[in-house]
Design an enzyme around this catalytic site. Structure first.
Site, PDB file in Angstrom:
ATOM      1  N   GLU A   1      19.224  -4.296 -34.027  1.00  0.00           N
ATOM      2  CA  GLU A   1      18.439  -5.103 -34.965  1.00  0.00           C
ATOM      3  C   GLU A   1      17.273  -4.294 -35.525  1.00  0.00           C
ATOM      4  OE1 GLU A   1      19.316  -8.132 -36.024  1.00  0.00           O
ATOM      5  OE2 GLU A   1      21.118  -7.835 -34.814  1.00  0.00           O
TER       6      GLU A   1
ATOM      7  N   TRP B   1      18.705  -2.193 -38.215  1.00  0.00           N
ATOM      8  CA  TRP B   1      18.843  -2.945 -39.466  1.00  0.00           C
ATOM      9  C   TRP B   1      17.543  -2.884 -40.254  1.00  0.00           C
ATOM     10  CZ3 TRP B   1      22.547  -4.788 -42.405  1.00  0.00           C
ATOM     11  CH2 TRP B   1      23.787  -5.126 -41.864  1.00  0.00           C
TER      12      TRP B   1
ATOM     13  N   TRP C   1      24.200 -19.424 -62.390  1.00  0.00           N
ATOM     14  CA  TRP C   1      23.557 -20.186 -61.328  1.00  0.00           C
ATOM     15  C   TRP C   1      23.186 -21.591 -61.792  1.00  0.00           C
ATOM     16  CZ3 TRP C   1      24.207 -17.728 -56.960  1.00  0.00           C
ATOM     17  CH2 TRP C   1      24.169 -16.322 -56.924  1.00  0.00           C
TER      18      TRP C   1
ATOM     19  N   ASN D   1      16.930 -15.823 -36.798  1.00  0.00           N
ATOM     20  CA  ASN D   1      17.715 -15.028 -37.741  1.00  0.00           C
ATOM     21  C   ASN D   1      19.047 -15.671 -38.089  1.00  0.00           C
ATOM     22  OD1 ASN D   1      18.032 -12.522 -39.316  1.00  0.00           O
ATOM     23  ND2 ASN D   1      19.739 -12.162 -37.918  1.00  0.00           N
TER      24      ASN D   1
ATOM     25  N   TRP E   1      19.829 -16.593 -55.591  1.00  0.00           N
ATOM     26  CA  TRP E   1      19.297 -16.097 -54.317  1.00  0.00           C
ATOM     27  C   TRP E   1      17.844 -15.653 -54.432  1.00  0.00           C
ATOM     28  CZ3 TRP E   1      17.661 -11.010 -54.319  1.00  0.00           C
ATOM     29  CH2 TRP E   1      18.135 -10.188 -55.357  1.00  0.00           C
TER      30      TRP E   1
ATOM     31  N   TRP F   1      18.641 -11.645 -47.790  1.00  0.00           N
ATOM     32  CA  TRP F   1      19.084 -12.565 -48.833  1.00  0.00           C
ATOM     33  C   TRP F   1      20.259 -11.983 -49.623  1.00  0.00           C
ATOM     34  CZ3 TRP F   1      18.624 -17.497 -50.195  1.00  0.00           C
ATOM     35  CH2 TRP F   1      17.686 -18.259 -49.502  1.00  0.00           C
TER      36      TRP F   1
END
Length: 487
Positions: A276, A279, A308, A343, A361, A384
């Site tokens: 993590e 990441w 959208w 998360n 988004w 995102w």
């Protein structure tokens, strides 16, 4: 005596602070530290009031620690980065500061600010920047074509390989200096104030204690517990890492201390947790390699053609946690209340906004930043874009989280839901994800909204929207190729 100035930004600690350590490596020089608040800039970047308060609270602890080291602390507030550079330039000229030390920030505006400082500061003052908020600096992990990795797993493999070959350890705090010190009262920033939840106490000591306790107590069962939002199965260190109250190198060091061979055991909890952190590194490396990620641009170009929905009512329901989907609502209420979200729930709520409500988004990304205590552009944008299937190493666009299925898997008895959606406290476990079915069966009073959308219907609509955007982009690409060929 030479005067050095340490410009503190998102590195609010004295232990393992690369710039501070480098500035203090000689006792014969005078070292000052400064923090410059830029509330107008923060508003442009959408910083949450909670994070501003958290910065302030931790700044108080940092100022005390610097005073104990006899390092004078300066505080200044100005509007934005341009004003900060002007103030630094004038201050360095007035006080005859010969060197400015700072730890690099990797977002586009921050990098432009540092370049502007280097260009305007003048020949009399030298700027010295350091890579501090990462374990390995951006640009150091490249593929065979000397390009940044676009997929996380090979990046992680290369990262671990380079880490094993490196010697990385935390730096000590500065030794007590002579003839310095002196406190400066820090007024609260010209920024909205919002109390930080007691779950996140301030100060470097509190952050280090949390890290060590997690490594000793929480780490052994991390793999089994990390996806369960109803229990304390994660470290909750992200707010401290974001503003630099603790460093990723300190996290790595504590892992080595507790689990010396964790890098060799890739199926272990320590390695899983360290993944993590990688990441986090991955997203920082990406925004340096692809600066447009800081500019509201998707990594996958064709996704910019998605049509959208503009649905203010649905957006409001998502933001306030009144969608009729219990896990989504509980997660959003947790975010709105304490500025932090598990998360797994970040992925579920993001998927719901983008792939069920078909809302851009970027709107969700901005809303998260406005609420998050651990708001971090690289990580928030990366997460995102992953959920929206618009980014590098993103989830395939046809992968759509089912919030009910996810809830039954990770919060089967609804413990997390009941904490944040008290309207459902009296609903039996077996009906926690279908409370209105229980209502109809028992004729009970339930002050909880009906589902605002039908999952299956929106799933099909979203897939069609993504297909249409991809097909349109393909046709445009072929047309442009044909035109170029015949021009």
């Amino acid at each position: 005596m030479i005067t050095r100035l340490v410009w503190l930004r998102n590195d609010l600690r004295i232990h393992d602070n690369t710039a501070l350590h480098a500035a203090c490596n000689e006792q014969e020089v005078k070292v000052l530290a400064v923090f410059i608040a830029t509330p107008v800039q923060w508003r442009r970047h959408g910083m949450s009031p909670r994070q501003a308060t958290f910065i302030y609270d931790n700044l108080i602890y940092l100022e005390q620690a610097l005073t104990e080291c006899q390092i004078p602390f300066l505080y200044h507030q100005c509007d934005d980065f341009n004003a900060a550079v002007r103030w630094l330039r004038n201050y360095c000229y007035k006080e005859e500061v010969k060197e400015i030390f700072y730890n690099r920030q990797y977002e586009v505006n921050e990098r432009k600010r540092d370049l502007q400082l280097e260009m305007e500061i003048g020949k009399e003052t030298i700027c010295k920047g350091f890579d501090d908020g990462v374990i390995l600096p951006p640009g150091s992990i490249l593929n065979q074509k000397l390009q940044m990795y676009k997929i996380y797993t090979p990046f992680r493999t290369a990262f671990v390989r380079k880490l094993i070959a490196s010697e990385i350890s935390p730096l000590p705090s500065p030794k007590v200096r002579q003839g310095g010190g002196g406190q400066q009262k820090i007024p609260f920033f010209d920024y909205p104030h919002q109390k930080v939840d007691k779950k996140f106490p301030s100060g470097e000591k509190a952050a280090l204690n949390r890290l060590r306790t997690f490594c000793q107590v929480g780490m052994p069962t991390y793999i089994q517990r990390r996806d369960l939002p109803g229990i304390n199965g994660t470290s909750c260190l992200s707010p401290y890492l974001t503003i630099g109250v603790i460093s990723p190198r300190q996290c790595l060091h504590e892992l080595y201390v507790a689990y010396p061979d964790f890098l060799e055991k890739t199926d272990s909890s320590p390695f899983c947790w360290f993944s993590e952190l990688i990441w986090r590194e991955f997203y920082r490396h990406l925004i340096v390699a692809y600066p447009f990620l800081c500019m509201n641009k998707p990594f996958i170009n064709w996704t910019d053609n998605i049509f959208w929905n503009k649905n203010p009512a649905a957006l409001h329901a998502w933001q306030q946690g009144i969608t009729g989907y219990p896990l989504v609502d509980a997660a959003m209420r947790q975010l709105n209340t304490i500025g932090w979200m598990h998360n797994r729930l970040r992925m579920i709520t993001a998927s719901f906004l983008v792939k069920n409500l078909l809302i851009d988004w970027r709107i969700g990304e901005q809303y998260f930043m406005s609420q998050l205590l651990d708001g971090d552009l690289a990580a928030n944008n990366g997460g995102w874009q992953w959920a929206a299937s618009t980014g590098t190493d993103a989830a395939p666009y046809f992968r759509i989280f089912n919030p009910t299925t996810q809830g039954k898997r990770y919060d089967p008895k609804g413990n997390f839901i009941r904490k944040w959606v008290p309207e459902l406290n009296h609903v039996p476990d077996e009906y926690i994800y279908a409370p209105h079915a229980w209502l109809e069966r028992n004729g009970a009073v339930l002050n909880y909204p009906e589902k605002i959308i039908d999952y299956q219907h929106t799933q099909k609509k979203t897939l069609a929207a993504f297909h249409a955007a991809k097909d349109y982009s393909f046709k445009i690409s072929r047309k442009n190729s044909f035109m170029n060929k015949n021009s």
